[in-house]
Design an enzyme around this catalytic site. Structure first.
Site, mmCIF file in Angstrom:
data_model
loop_
_atom_site.group_PDB
_atom_site.id
_atom_site.type_symbol
_atom_site.label_atom_id
_atom_site.label_comp_id
_atom_site.label_asym_id
_atom_site.label_seq_id
_atom_site.Cartn_x
_atom_site.Cartn_y
_atom_site.Cartn_z
ATOM 1 N N HIS A 17 81.320 41.061 67.293
ATOM 2 C CA HIS A 17 81.994 40.496 68.472
ATOM 3 C C HIS A 17 81.907 41.480 69.646
ATOM 4 O O HIS A 17 81.599 41.099 70.773
ATOM 5 C CB HIS A 17 83.495 40.271 68.209
ATOM 6 C CG HIS A 17 83.820 39.177 67.246
ATOM 7 N ND1 HIS A 17 84.648 39.369 66.170
ATOM 8 C CD2 HIS A 17 83.465 37.867 67.210
ATOM 9 C CE1 HIS A 17 84.802 38.217 65.515
ATOM 10 N NE2 HIS A 17 84.073 37.297 66.114
ATOM 11 N N LYS A 41 92.491 26.613 61.094
ATOM 12 C CA LYS A 41 92.094 27.823 60.367
ATOM 13 C C LYS A 41 93.308 28.648 60.002
ATOM 14 O O LYS A 41 94.158 28.913 60.855
ATOM 15 C CB LYS A 41 91.190 28.682 61.256
ATOM 16 C CG LYS A 41 89.727 28.328 61.195
ATOM 17 C CD LYS A 41 88.903 29.444 61.852
ATOM 18 C CE LYS A 41 87.420 29.104 61.899
ATOM 19 N NZ LYS A 41 86.638 30.120 62.613
ATOM 20 N N ARG A 90 74.106 34.189 65.103
ATOM 21 C CA ARG A 90 73.664 35.137 64.080
ATOM 22 C C ARG A 90 72.452 34.636 63.324
ATOM 23 O O ARG A 90 71.511 35.359 63.093
ATOM 24 C CB ARG A 90 74.798 35.389 63.077
ATOM 25 C CG ARG A 90 75.854 36.303 63.629
ATOM 26 C CD ARG A 90 77.114 36.206 62.840
ATOM 27 N NE ARG A 90 77.741 34.917 63.063
ATOM 28 C CZ ARG A 90 78.979 34.642 62.745
ATOM 29 N NH1 ARG A 90 79.718 35.539 62.153
ATOM 30 N NH2 ARG A 90 79.487 33.459 62.995
ATOM 31 N N SER A 128 84.205 37.984 60.607
ATOM 32 C CA SER A 128 85.589 38.373 60.289
ATOM 33 C C SER A 128 85.878 38.108 58.814
ATOM 34 O O SER A 128 86.638 38.839 58.180
ATOM 35 C CB SER A 128 86.568 37.584 61.154
ATOM 36 O OG SER A 128 86.336 37.842 62.513
HETATM 37 P P1 ADP Z 1 84.851 30.901 66.010
HETATM 38 O O1 ADP Z 1 85.906 30.521 65.017
HETATM 39 O O2 ADP Z 1 85.041 30.280 67.353
HETATM 40 O O3 ADP Z 1 83.429 30.770 65.509
HETATM 41 P P2 ADP Z 1 84.567 33.755 65.678
HETATM 42 O O4 ADP Z 1 85.620 34.772 65.917
HETATM 43 O O5 ADP Z 1 84.057 33.586 64.293
HETATM 44 O O6 ADP Z 1 85.127 32.427 66.284
HETATM 45 O O7 ADP Z 1 83.316 34.065 66.603
HETATM 46 C C1 ADP Z 1 83.442 34.173 67.998
HETATM 47 C C2 ADP Z 1 82.059 34.290 68.622
HETATM 48 O O8 ADP Z 1 81.444 35.504 68.233
HETATM 49 C C3 ADP Z 1 81.099 33.185 68.195
HETATM 50 O O9 ADP Z 1 80.248 32.876 69.282
HETATM 51 C C4 ADP Z 1 80.319 33.822 67.084
HETATM 52 O O10 ADP Z 1 79.044 33.223 66.920
HETATM 53 C C5 ADP Z 1 80.203 35.237 67.614
HETATM 54 N N1 ADP Z 1 79.995 36.211 66.560
HETATM 55 C C6 ADP Z 1 80.766 36.444 65.472
HETATM 56 N N2 ADP Z 1 80.258 37.424 64.717
HETATM 57 C C7 ADP Z 1 79.114 37.828 65.336
HETATM 58 C C8 ADP Z 1 78.105 38.791 65.045
HETATM 59 N N3 ADP Z 1 78.157 39.537 63.943
HETATM 60 N N4 ADP Z 1 77.087 38.931 65.917
HETATM 61 C C9 ADP Z 1 77.022 38.148 67.015
HETATM 62 N N5 ADP Z 1 77.924 37.214 67.339
HETATM 63 C C10 ADP Z 1 78.955 37.050 66.530
#
Ligand code: ADP
Length: 161
Positions: A17, A41, A90, A128
């Protein structure tokens, strides 16, 4: 002024992130990191805790602000004067859902576009969920999350179980 929104659950924020947020902050004048309220969630940290953890991690980035929002993401973006929503991609597995959301958002608000940033290759595996799984079994979290929040995750896990 060019403004972007980086939305997500951030439960908790990971180095993946943070990489996306930093790169967005280099491209745009102003970035709003938005912890979206999502009743579907089950989360480890409350929204307020997640905001606090992100703020601690991005405090050196002058053009980044962290907030929560509920309701429609495009409404939040409009409120902030942002024409762009940033999402990280990803793997191909992210694509279907992200593409669908981007199209749905454009349908309800054509003035706001979704841009995708390709994940840095060293974080493509990171989410996460992976962090929580690792934390549950006491793994070293330094490869996964910003150092300033490791203790919070460990404490939260200990209090939970
Ligand atoms: P959501 O529940 O909206 O998917 P996340 O917290 O999982 O929320 O992800 C928020 C954003 O960060 C999303 O655009 C996700 O694709 C991106 N993201 C999460 N992990 C990574 C990572 N390891 N590398 C790049 N982008 C990421």
């Amino acid at each position: 002024m060019k403004t972007a929104v980086c939305p997500g659950s951030f439960d908790p924020i990971t180095l993946g992130h943070l990489n996306i947020i930093k790169r967005t902050a280099r491209i745009f004048d102003k970035v709003y990191v938005c912890v979206m309220k999502n009743s579907e969630k089950k989360s480890l940290f409350t929204e307020e805790e997640r905001v606090e953890l992100i703020r601690r991690t991005v405090k050196h980035l002058d053009n980044v602000e962290v907030e929560t929002a509920d309701g429609l993401l495009v409404e939040y973006a409009k409120e902030k004067g942002a024409a762009v929503i940033i999402r990280g991609l990803r793997a191909v597995s992210d694509f279907d859902w992200e593409f669908q959301m981007a199209l749905a958002n454009r349908k309800i608000e054509p003035a706001i576009d979704t841009l995708f940033l390709a994940s840095s290759e060293k974080y493509t595996y990171l989410s996460s969920t992976v962090v929580k799984e690792m934390a549950k079994y006491g793994a070293d979290l330094r490869e996964f999350v910003p150092r300033e929040i490791i203790e919070d995750i460990v404490n939260k896990m200990n209090n939970k179980g």
